[in-house]
Design a protein around this motif. Structure first.
Motif, PDB file in Angstrom:
ATOM      1  N   TYR A  88     -43.429  27.461 -10.513  1.00  6.63           N
ATOM      2  CA  TYR A  88     -44.885  27.351 -10.602  1.00  6.63           C
ATOM      3  C   TYR A  88     -45.274  25.944 -11.065  1.00  6.63           C
ATOM      4  CZ  TYR A  88     -45.655  32.427 -10.089  1.00  6.63           C
ATOM      5  OH  TYR A  88     -45.732  33.706  -9.613  1.00  6.63           O
TER       6      TYR A  88
ATOM      7  N   HIS B 297     -55.089  27.370  -6.518  1.00  2.00           N
ATOM      8  CA  HIS B 297     -54.266  26.174  -6.727  1.00  2.00           C
ATOM      9  C   HIS B 297     -54.140  25.305  -5.490  1.00  2.00           C
ATOM     10  CE1 HIS B 297     -53.151  28.739 -10.116  1.00  2.00           C
ATOM     11  NE2 HIS B 297     -52.775  27.650 -10.731  1.00  2.00           N
ATOM     12  N   ARG B 298     -54.558  25.806  -4.336  1.00  2.00           N
ATOM     13  CA  ARG B 298     -54.452  25.030  -3.104  1.00  2.00           C
ATOM     14  C   ARG B 298     -55.553  23.994  -3.038  1.00  2.00           C
ATOM     15  NH1 ARG B 298     -55.818  27.649   0.853  1.00  2.00           N
ATOM     16  NH2 ARG B 298     -54.909  26.349   2.468  1.00  2.00           N
TER      17      ARG B 298
ATOM     18  N   GLN C 112     -44.285  20.556 -18.824  1.00  2.00           N
ATOM     19  CA  GLN C 112     -45.653  20.059 -18.633  1.00  2.00           C
ATOM     20  C   GLN C 112     -45.765  18.606 -19.053  1.00  2.00           C
ATOM     21  OE1 GLN C 112     -48.137  21.143 -17.095  1.00  2.00           O
ATOM     22  NE2 GLN C 112     -48.064  23.380 -17.014  1.00  2.00           N
TER      23      GLN C 112
ATOM     24  N   LEU D 215     -49.016  19.925  -5.736  1.00  2.00           N
ATOM     25  CA  LEU D 215     -50.330  20.004  -5.105  1.00  2.00           C
ATOM     26  C   LEU D 215     -51.250  18.893  -5.604  1.00  2.00           C
ATOM     27  CD1 LEU D 215     -50.975  23.855  -5.086  1.00  2.00           C
ATOM     28  CD2 LEU D 215     -50.602  22.389  -3.096  1.00  2.00           C
TER      29      LEU D 215
ATOM     30  N   CYS E  76     -56.215  31.917  -3.446  1.00  2.00           N
ATOM     31  CA  CYS E  76     -55.393  31.058  -4.300  1.00  2.00           C
ATOM     32  C   CYS E  76     -56.221  29.867  -4.784  1.00  2.00           C
ATOM     33  CB  CYS E  76     -54.167  30.572  -3.525  1.00  2.00           C
ATOM     34  SG  CYS E  76     -53.102  29.487  -4.495  1.00  2.00           S
TER      35      CYS E  76
ATOM     36  N   CYS F  51     -49.093  27.579  -0.227  1.00  2.00           N
ATOM     37  CA  CYS F  51     -48.358  27.061  -1.376  1.00  2.00           C
ATOM     38  C   CYS F  51     -47.512  28.187  -1.961  1.00  2.00           C
ATOM     39  CB  CYS F  51     -49.302  26.458  -2.419  1.00  2.00           C
ATOM     40  SG  CYS F  51     -50.111  27.635  -3.527  1.00  2.00           S
TER      41      CYS F  51
ATOM     42  N   ARG G  11     -47.701  29.720  -4.753  1.00  2.00           N
ATOM     43  CA  ARG G  11     -48.483  30.796  -5.376  1.00  2.00           C
ATOM     44  C   ARG G  11     -49.159  31.686  -4.321  1.00  2.00           C
ATOM     45  NH1 ARG G  11     -49.440  30.459 -10.993  1.00  2.00           N
ATOM     46  NH2 ARG G  11     -48.793  28.490 -11.942  1.00  2.00           N
TER      47      ARG G  11
ATOM     48  N   ASN H 150     -44.806  23.577  -8.139  1.00  2.00           N
ATOM     49  CA  ASN H 150     -45.847  23.829  -7.149  1.00  2.00           C
ATOM     50  C   ASN H 150     -47.179  23.192  -7.556  1.00  2.00           C
ATOM     51  OD1 ASN H 150     -46.870  25.591  -4.752  1.00  2.00           O
ATOM     52  ND2 ASN H 150     -48.267  26.091  -6.425  1.00  2.00           N
ATOM     53  N   ASP H 151     -47.589  23.441  -8.786  1.00  2.00           N
ATOM     54  CA  ASP H 151     -48.912  22.999  -9.223  1.00  2.00           C
ATOM     55  C   ASP H 151     -49.007  21.479  -9.294  1.00  2.00           C
ATOM     56  OD1 ASP H 151     -49.311  25.688  -9.366  1.00  2.00           O
ATOM     57  OD2 ASP H 151     -49.286  25.801 -11.555  1.00  2.00           O
ATOM     58  N   HIS H 152     -47.948  20.837  -9.801  1.00  2.00           N
ATOM     59  CA  HIS H 152     -47.981  19.372  -9.893  1.00  2.00           C
ATOM     60  C   HIS H 152     -47.807  18.726  -8.517  1.00  2.00           C
ATOM     61  CE1 HIS H 152     -48.341  18.531 -14.186  1.00  2.00           C
ATOM     62  NE2 HIS H 152     -47.643  19.634 -14.386  1.00  2.00           N
TER      63      HIS H 152
ATOM     64  N   HIS I  83     -49.065  19.750   1.023  1.00  2.00           N
ATOM     65  CA  HIS I  83     -50.462  19.820   0.578  1.00  2.00           C
ATOM     66  C   HIS I  83     -51.450  19.895   1.742  1.00  2.00           C
ATOM     67  CE1 HIS I  83     -49.820  15.589   1.560  1.00  2.00           C
ATOM     68  NE2 HIS I  83     -51.105  15.530   1.778  1.00  2.00           N
TER      69      HIS I  83
END
Length: 342
Positions: free
Chosen positions: A230, A341-342, A206, A237, A339, A266, A268, A233-235, A260
């Motif tokens: 994960y 996180h998208r 992180q 996006l 989701c 994504c 997740r 993926n999150d960063h 994106h």
């Protein structure tokens, strides 16, 4: 146009001669005053050439390729009759080409439709972040360096162990106990001194993920860890950075491209709540050495296609391939509307 007339007009600077032969063939010599271009480059630069020159002579080895190309290009382009072979036979002056070593190095991929010099230039300007320097990362980085990706950033805090050597093909027995990313950097620069390698002896966390991912044009997942995926993926996006996932186990592999853009799924969306024990894991389940190599080659191919703008890629599905029975399928999934996180 015959070669004697071409020679006289070339001396008078009333035309330009473009040698279409491969850089390897041109090493033996070109007609004095000629410039070197591939057929693909001539097609791409047709209007610019016509704006700069009143008459353009195309020369191949015997005149057949140049004649065919002139028919495609139309007015303003003529073929050298008999080609360079006729030029040599007539005893006309030749010279060594002012060759571009990078153009020679990458000539086979530059020839590909949709690739060309523009594609090579895009690769040379790209920065790819490779997370993990193991079974996926090791072969991936070799093909990325071979293709001429300008900047590779390698992230891994592990050392080479003897059990790595059957699949992590960039390392040798002499590397056991050494930092993976440092040894990999040394090998890659020996393979291709024209690229830049940044070796980060660290895990992706992180604390460092945001900066590393934001600086990259694309991320390749070389991990064997669901939590790190994960994180990627999150960063990705957040920073709108595309990334390419792969997982292997036994004889099976999975590869997917995540971006994106609206309407794309994504990671997740596919794997909403997985624990480490639920995901494919070659360390736990075993793997045949070439399987991660195959997955890595697909990842690199998808990366190159994405970076140079080729439209056919795995953005809308996940490739699943079993190398034991050679069953392959692309699984299509709609984005998960739940989701967050998208």
């Amino acid at each position: 146009m015959n070669v004697q007339d071409i020679h006289q007009l070339l001396k008078a600077r009333k035309l330009v001669v473009i040698d279409l032969r491969s850089p390897e063939d041109q090493l033996s010599g070109i007609s004095a005053g000629a410039v070197c271009c591939s057929a693909e480059e001539v097609l791409d630069q047709r209007d610019q050439l016509l704006a700069n020159y009143q008459q353009i002579v195309l020369m191949c080895y015997q005149g057949m390729t140049s004649q065919s190309l002139c028919q495609q290009l139309g007015h303003g382009f003529v073929s050298a009759e008999g080609g360079f072979a006729a030029w040599q036979k007539a005893g006309l002056p030749t010279e060594k080409p002012k060759s571009d070593p990078l153009k020679l190095r990458y000539q086979q991929q530059i020839k590909l439709p949709g690739f060309g010099l523009q594609g090579q230039q895009k690769l040379s300007q790209a920065n790819i972040l490779l997370v993990g320097a193991g079974g996926l990362g090791a072969p991936a980085m070799m093909y990325l360096a071979g293709a001429g990706v300008g900047h590779l950033t390698l992230v891994d805090d592990d050392e080479v162990s003897e059990s790595n050597l059957h699949r992590q093909v960039i390392y040798t027995a002499a590397d056991v106990g050494q930092s993976k990313v440092i040894q990999a950097r040394n090998q890659l620069l020996a393979m291709n001194p024209h690229i830049r390698i940044t070796a980060e002896e660290a895990k992706l966390t992180q604390e460092n993920a945001a900066d590393l991912i934001a600086a990259a044009d694309l991320v390749i997942d070389g991990t064997d860890n669901i939590r790190t995926r994960y994180l990627i993926n999150d960063h990705c996006l957040v920073s709108k950075t595309p990334w390419i996932y792969a997982a292997v186990s036994g004889f099976e592999l999975q590869v997917a491209v995540f971006t994106h853009e609206a309407g794309n799924l994504c990671y997740r969306c596919l794997f909403e709540q997985l624990a480490d024990d639920d995901a494919p894991n070659c360390s736990r389940e075993g793997v045949l050495g070439p399987v991660p190599g195959m997955a890595a080659m697909i990842q690199v191919t998808e990366a190159i296609k994405y970076l140079i703008g080729l439209p056919q890629n795995l953005r809308h599905g996940m490739l699943s391939y079993n190398l034991l029975n050679h069953q392959a399928k692309v699984l299509k999934y709609p984005p998960n509307q739940r989701c967050t996180h998208r």
